[in-house]
Write a protein that holds these residues in place. Structure first.
Motif, PDB file in Angstrom:
ATOM      1  N   SER A  45       4.883  -4.345 -27.394  1.00 48.17           N
ATOM      2  CA  SER A  45       4.876  -2.939 -27.786  1.00 48.17           C
ATOM      3  C   SER A  45       5.954  -2.119 -27.089  1.00 48.17           C
ATOM      4  CB  SER A  45       3.510  -2.308 -27.466  1.00 48.17           C
ATOM      5  OG  SER A  45       2.452  -3.100 -27.904  1.00 48.17           O
ATOM      6  N   LYS A  46       6.132  -2.363 -25.789  1.00 45.75           N
ATOM      7  CA  LYS A  46       7.017  -1.519 -24.985  1.00 45.75           C
ATOM      8  C   LYS A  46       7.614  -2.356 -23.866  1.00 45.75           C
ATOM      9  CE  LYS A  46       6.918   3.249 -23.269  1.00 45.75           C
ATOM     10  NZ  LYS A  46       6.038   4.402 -22.987  1.00 45.75           N
ATOM     11  N   ILE A  47       8.923  -2.195 -23.625  1.00 44.60           N
ATOM     12  CA  ILE A  47       9.607  -2.949 -22.572  1.00 44.60           C
ATOM     13  C   ILE A  47      10.189  -1.953 -21.575  1.00 44.60           C
ATOM     14  CG2 ILE A  47      11.365  -4.681 -22.053  1.00 44.60           C
ATOM     15  CD1 ILE A  47      11.269  -5.432 -25.071  1.00 44.60           C
ATOM     16  N   ILE A  48       9.915  -2.188 -20.298  1.00 44.40           N
ATOM     17  CA  ILE A  48      10.333  -1.251 -19.258  1.00 44.40           C
ATOM     18  C   ILE A  48      11.114  -1.990 -18.183  1.00 44.40           C
ATOM     19  CG2 ILE A  48       9.542   0.464 -17.570  1.00 44.40           C
ATOM     20  CD1 ILE A  48       6.906   0.454 -19.381  1.00 44.40           C
ATOM     21  N   LYS A  49      12.235  -1.392 -17.772  1.00 48.56           N
ATOM     22  CA  LYS A  49      13.087  -1.983 -16.743  1.00 48.56           C
ATOM     23  C   LYS A  49      12.544  -1.608 -15.366  1.00 48.56           C
ATOM     24  CE  LYS A  49      17.152  -1.217 -19.701  1.00 48.56           C
ATOM     25  NZ  LYS A  49      18.445  -0.512 -19.805  1.00 48.56           N
ATOM     26  N   VAL A  50      11.600  -2.366 -14.902  1.00 46.51           N
ATOM     27  CA  VAL A  50      11.033  -2.122 -13.575  1.00 46.51           C
ATOM     28  C   VAL A  50      10.423  -3.414 -13.064  1.00 46.51           C
ATOM     29  CG1 VAL A  50       8.847  -1.300 -14.570  1.00 46.51           C
ATOM     30  CG2 VAL A  50       9.426  -0.713 -12.213  1.00 46.51           C
ATOM     31  N   GLY A  51      10.633  -3.701 -11.793  1.00 49.66           N
ATOM     32  CA  GLY A  51      10.130  -4.950 -11.236  1.00 49.66           C
ATOM     33  C   GLY A  51       9.366  -4.732  -9.944  1.00 49.66           C
ATOM     34  N   GLY A  52       8.933  -5.828  -9.376  1.00 49.34           N
ATOM     35  CA  GLY A  52       8.332  -5.818  -8.053  1.00 49.34           C
ATOM     36  C   GLY A  52       7.039  -5.032  -7.933  1.00 49.34           C
ATOM     37  N   ILE A  53       6.772  -4.602  -6.717  1.00 49.36           N
ATOM     38  CA  ILE A  53       5.546  -3.861  -6.415  1.00 49.36           C
ATOM     39  C   ILE A  53       5.441  -2.612  -7.274  1.00 49.36           C
ATOM     40  CG2 ILE A  53       4.272  -2.652  -4.603  1.00 49.36           C
ATOM     41  CD1 ILE A  53       5.883  -4.408  -2.570  1.00 49.36           C
ATOM     42  N   GLN A  54       6.584  -1.922  -7.463  1.00 52.56           N
ATOM     43  CA  GLN A  54       6.555  -0.658  -8.205  1.00 52.56           C
ATOM     44  C   GLN A  54       6.152  -0.861  -9.663  1.00 52.56           C
ATOM     45  OE1 GLN A  54       9.190  -2.044  -6.715  1.00 52.56           O
ATOM     46  NE2 GLN A  54      11.088  -1.811  -7.883  1.00 52.56           N
ATOM     47  N   ILE A  61       0.835  -1.211   0.000  1.00 52.36           N
ATOM     48  CA  ILE A  61       0.000   0.000   0.000  1.00 52.36           C
ATOM     49  C   ILE A  61       0.865   1.255   0.000  1.00 52.36           C
ATOM     50  CG2 ILE A  61      -1.612   1.355   1.400  1.00 52.36           C
ATOM     51  CD1 ILE A  61      -2.878  -1.326   2.257  1.00 52.36           C
ATOM     52  N   GLN A  62       1.922   1.240   0.788  1.00 46.93           N
ATOM     53  CA  GLN A  62       2.816   2.402   0.871  1.00 46.93           C
ATOM     54  C   GLN A  62       3.438   2.706  -0.491  1.00 46.93           C
ATOM     55  OE1 GLN A  62       5.859   2.079   3.914  1.00 46.93           O
ATOM     56  NE2 GLN A  62       7.231   3.446   2.782  1.00 46.93           N
ATOM     57  N   ILE A  63       3.923   1.673  -1.181  1.00 51.80           N
ATOM     58  CA  ILE A  63       4.548   1.880  -2.484  1.00 51.80           C
ATOM     59  C   ILE A  63       3.516   2.309  -3.518  1.00 51.80           C
ATOM     60  CG2 ILE A  63       5.766   0.714  -4.371  1.00 51.80           C
ATOM     61  CD1 ILE A  63       7.238  -0.934  -2.240  1.00 51.80           C
ATOM     62  N   PHE A  64       2.347   1.740  -3.483  1.00 49.17           N
ATOM     63  CA  PHE A  64       1.277   2.140  -4.407  1.00 49.17           C
ATOM     64  C   PHE A  64       0.948   3.622  -4.246  1.00 49.17           C
ATOM     65  CE2 PHE A  64       0.709  -1.867  -6.135  1.00 49.17           C
ATOM     66  CZ  PHE A  64      -0.436  -1.971  -6.910  1.00 49.17           C
ATOM     67  N   GLU A  65       0.802   4.069  -3.023  1.00 55.06           N
ATOM     68  CA  GLU A  65       0.460   5.469  -2.784  1.00 55.06           C
ATOM     69  C   GLU A  65       1.566   6.396  -3.275  1.00 55.06           C
ATOM     70  OE1 GLU A  65      -0.372   5.584   1.386  1.00 55.06           O
ATOM     71  OE2 GLU A  65      -2.443   4.873   1.139  1.00 55.06           O
ATOM     72  N   ASP A  66       2.823   5.978  -3.089  1.00 56.06           N
ATOM     73  CA  ASP A  66       3.959   6.776  -3.535  1.00 56.06           C
ATOM     74  C   ASP A  66       3.981   6.874  -5.060  1.00 56.06           C
ATOM     75  OD1 ASP A  66       6.286   8.246  -3.548  1.00 56.06           O
ATOM     76  OD2 ASP A  66       7.545   6.690  -2.638  1.00 56.06           O
ATOM     77  N   VAL A  67       3.793   5.754  -5.745  1.00 57.12           N
ATOM     78  CA  VAL A  67       3.798   5.749  -7.209  1.00 57.12           C
ATOM     79  C   VAL A  67       2.615   6.543  -7.755  1.00 57.12           C
ATOM     80  CG1 VAL A  67       3.587   4.296  -9.278  1.00 57.12           C
ATOM     81  CG2 VAL A  67       5.089   3.593  -7.395  1.00 57.12           C
ATOM     82  N   LYS A  68       1.473   6.429  -7.125  1.00 53.74           N
ATOM     83  CA  LYS A  68       0.294   7.186  -7.565  1.00 53.74           C
ATOM     84  C   LYS A  68       0.546   8.685  -7.483  1.00 53.74           C
ATOM     85  CE  LYS A  68      -4.675   7.665  -6.719  1.00 53.74           C
ATOM     86  NZ  LYS A  68      -5.815   7.300  -5.827  1.00 53.74           N
ATOM     87  N   SER A  69       1.246   9.117  -6.427  1.00 51.55           N
ATOM     88  CA  SER A  69       1.488  10.553  -6.215  1.00 51.55           C
ATOM     89  C   SER A  69       2.704  11.068  -6.980  1.00 51.55           C
ATOM     90  CB  SER A  69       1.682  10.828  -4.719  1.00 51.55           C
ATOM     91  OG  SER A  69       0.540  10.460  -3.981  1.00 51.55           O
ATOM     92  N   ASN A  70       3.749  10.233  -7.097  1.00 56.76           N
ATOM     93  CA  ASN A  70       5.031  10.738  -7.591  1.00 56.76           C
ATOM     94  C   ASN A  70       5.527  10.077  -8.872  1.00 56.76           C
ATOM     95  OD1 ASN A  70       5.520  12.573  -5.286  1.00 56.76           O
ATOM     96  ND2 ASN A  70       5.577  10.660  -4.120  1.00 56.76           N
ATOM     97  N   GLY A  71       4.760   9.147  -9.411  1.00 55.68           N
ATOM     98  CA  GLY A  71       5.057   8.593 -10.723  1.00 55.68           C
ATOM     99  C   GLY A  71       6.443   8.018 -10.882  1.00 55.68           C
ATOM    100  N   ASP A  72       7.121   8.436 -11.963  1.00 55.69           N
ATOM    101  CA  ASP A  72       8.416   7.855 -12.307  1.00 55.69           C
ATOM    102  C   ASP A  72       9.493   8.113 -11.255  1.00 55.69           C
ATOM    103  OD1 ASP A  72       7.788   6.565 -14.724  1.00 55.69           O
ATOM    104  OD2 ASP A  72       7.859   8.461 -15.813  1.00 55.69           O
ATOM    105  N   ALA A  73       9.369   9.217 -10.510  1.00 58.81           N
ATOM    106  CA  ALA A  73      10.352   9.502  -9.452  1.00 58.81           C
ATOM    107  C   ALA A  73      10.295   8.419  -8.389  1.00 58.81           C
ATOM    108  CB  ALA A  73      10.081  10.874  -8.835  1.00 58.81           C
ATOM    109  N   ALA A  74       9.089   8.002  -8.045  1.00 63.42           N
ATOM    110  CA  ALA A  74       8.934   6.925  -7.062  1.00 63.42           C
ATOM    111  C   ALA A  74       9.420   5.597  -7.649  1.00 63.42           C
ATOM    112  CB  ALA A  74       7.477   6.815  -6.630  1.00 63.42           C
ATOM    113  N   ILE A  75       9.096   5.354  -8.923  1.00 64.97           N
ATOM    114  CA  ILE A  75       9.559   4.132  -9.579  1.00 64.97           C
ATOM    115  C   ILE A  75      11.079   4.041  -9.513  1.00 64.97           C
ATOM    116  CG2 ILE A  75       9.760   2.940 -11.796  1.00 64.97           C
ATOM    117  CD1 ILE A  75       6.938   2.730 -10.844  1.00 64.97           C
ATOM    118  N   SER A  76      11.746   5.137  -9.837  1.00 68.27           N
ATOM    119  CA  SER A  76      13.209   5.167  -9.829  1.00 68.27           C
ATOM    120  C   SER A  76      13.764   4.918  -8.433  1.00 68.27           C
ATOM    121  CB  SER A  76      13.687   6.521 -10.363  1.00 68.27           C
ATOM    122  OG  SER A  76      15.091   6.590 -10.357  1.00 68.27           O
ATOM    123  N   LYS A  77      13.122   5.499  -7.443  1.00 70.25           N
ATOM    124  CA  LYS A  77      13.575   5.332  -6.053  1.00 70.25           C
ATOM    125  C   LYS A  77      13.536   3.868  -5.638  1.00 70.25           C
ATOM    126  CE  LYS A  77      10.723   6.523  -2.773  1.00 70.25           C
ATOM    127  NZ  LYS A  77       9.895   7.372  -1.880  1.00 70.25           N
TER     128      LYS A  77
END
Length: 429
Positions: A177-186, A31-47
């Motif tokens: 179509s598109k490949i993104i380097k991101v894993g896990g909850i984020q 839930i914490q990570i979801f809320e962060d990504v919802k509010s801060n987008g790619d910055a949260a993903i990168s973190k």
């Protein structure tokens, strides 16, 4: 592995418990990570990529140059194997197409059903200790057959910021179509809410660890569908004296090496078979590169002796395995009697590995007992069924009075009026 003989039915639930954390242990983090990504987008993903994957990326988008280079790094032998698997998987899933269903339920009342592709889908491909390029085939091939317009693939980067060459080769082969380097909850959060780099999708597919499983379940609260709850891998083998203990041991170890939280179970009507399998496991595990992981999974696993095939079948249906291998002279009893399983493998020469890679069936399957209610991924997973109807004047004259009576009985006058006004206009003709 723990050997259990003739367990009481009242103890089955405890004996068959999965070695997983409870949702409550995980949900707070998700839930914490979801809320962060919802509010801060790619910055949260990168973190979170930096925190969990140990790498800071200039961009998490995979370029066409990266894909082209990766294709040159995959051996020709492996390319041929992947392409052959592609054809088998494509053949099996293409055969699942169905025609339009059309019925005239009464004269002048025509109803039909047609299927439409889900337009935007997200594929989650686990990375970690074993980049699962085979899962790319299992998800992207039926998506392509279904006609999904946008296929977005997320997979965690390595510590050097790379994606496995085999994953990129398979993704390109399947038309992702598109490949993104991101894993896990984020990754799941990004697909749920959408960011500048990650498109928002309508449905998320793919297995993962317990955190990914809970994240997918949370995504449904935000209107995003998922294929199923698919967590740590599991396998149950039923084997009698007709089985080959060496083969059975190899199957159990093939699932144990997936991860420390995997679980494998042998159910047998033969004590000698249990003893032989245990010896074979001890021998084979010594030669595995992933020995340490397999040993941890084996520690959570069981060897269960029961006195009859009927008892074994009841126990197996209660466990509801993801993968179920039948090595028994009474295989028809198990084939006809299994009610709860993700995928079934029959006979001494049908290893579970075949379904994982190349026979044609899908390996994205419900775990943790969810095979009681969920199917594995198939072509219909990427489609929606839409119903249509068209009623003629005569059809409404015959059907309308029934609707009026039913609407009146439910106290829904506007529903009744929608029919009555039409019938009155027809009576004036």
């Amino acid at each position: 592995m723990k050997i259990i003989e003739n367990p009481n039915k009242s103890d089955w639930s405890e004996i068959l418990k999965r070695p997983t954390q409870t949702v409550n242990d995980i949900e707070k983090t998700v839930i914490q990570i979801f809320e962060d990504v919802k509010s801060n987008g790619d910055a949260a993903i990168s973190k979170y990529t930096s925190r969990f994957d140990g790498v800071t990326l200039e961009s998490n988008l995979v370029s066409s140059e990266e894909v082209e280079f990766a294709k040159t790094q995959v051996s020709e032998d492996l390319k041929l194997a992947i392409t052959a698997a592609y054809k088998n998987i494509e053949r099996f899933h293409a055969a699942q197409k169905t025609e339009k269903v059309q019925v005239e339920t009464m004269p002048g009342v025509n109803c039909w059903q047609e299927k439409r592709a889900i337009e935007k889908i997200g594929l989650y491909i686990p990375g970690g200790t074993a980049p699962l390029f085979s899962t790319v085939l299992m998800l992207a091939i039926p998506a392509k057959i279904a006609g999904c317009k946008e296929i977005v693939l997320c997979t965690p980067p390595s510590a050097t910021g790379k994606i496995a060459n085999e994953i990129l080769f398979a993704a390109d082969l399947c038309g992702v179509s598109k490949i993104i380097k991101v894993g896990g909850i984020q990754a799941i959060a990004g697909l749920t809410f959408g960011t500048e780099n990650i498109p928002q999708v309508y449905k998320i597919f793919g297995p993962g660890n317990q955190f990914v499983t809970v994240a997918k379940q949370l995504a449904t609260k935000y209107g995003v569908a998922i294929d199923m709850p698919a967590g740590p891998s599991e396998l149950l083998v039923v084997a009698d004296e007709s089985a080959n203990a060496t083969f059975v041991a190899s199957d159990l170890l093939s699932q144990a090496e997936h991860g420390a939280d995997s679980q494998v179970i042998l159910v047998s009507t033969s004590k000698a078979m249990i003893s032989d399998v245990l010896k074979a496991i001890d021998q084979q595990i010594q030669d595995l590169p992933r020995q340490e992981i397999a040993e941890k999974a084996i520690a959570n696993s069981k060897l269960i002796y029961v006195e009859s095939d009927e008892i074994a079948l009841n126990l197996i249906n209660e466990y509801a395995p993801e993968h179920f291998i039948i090595c028994s002279k009474n295989e028809d009893l198990y084939v006809n009697g299994i009610r709860n399983a993700g995928s079934v493998f029959i006979g001494n020469y049908t290893p579970e590995s075949a379904g994982d890679y190349a026979s044609g069936t899908n390996h994205t399957l419900p775990t943790n007992g969810f095979s009681r209610a969920y199917s594995g991924v198939n072509l219909d997973s990427f489609l929606k069924s839409i119903t249509f109807q068209k009623i003629s004047e005569k059809g409404l004259i015959d059907l309308g009075p029934m609707i009026e009576k039913m609407a009146h009985a439910e106290g829904l006058q506007a529903h009744k009026n929608a029919v009555t006004l039409r019938l009155n206009s027809l009576n004036k003709k």
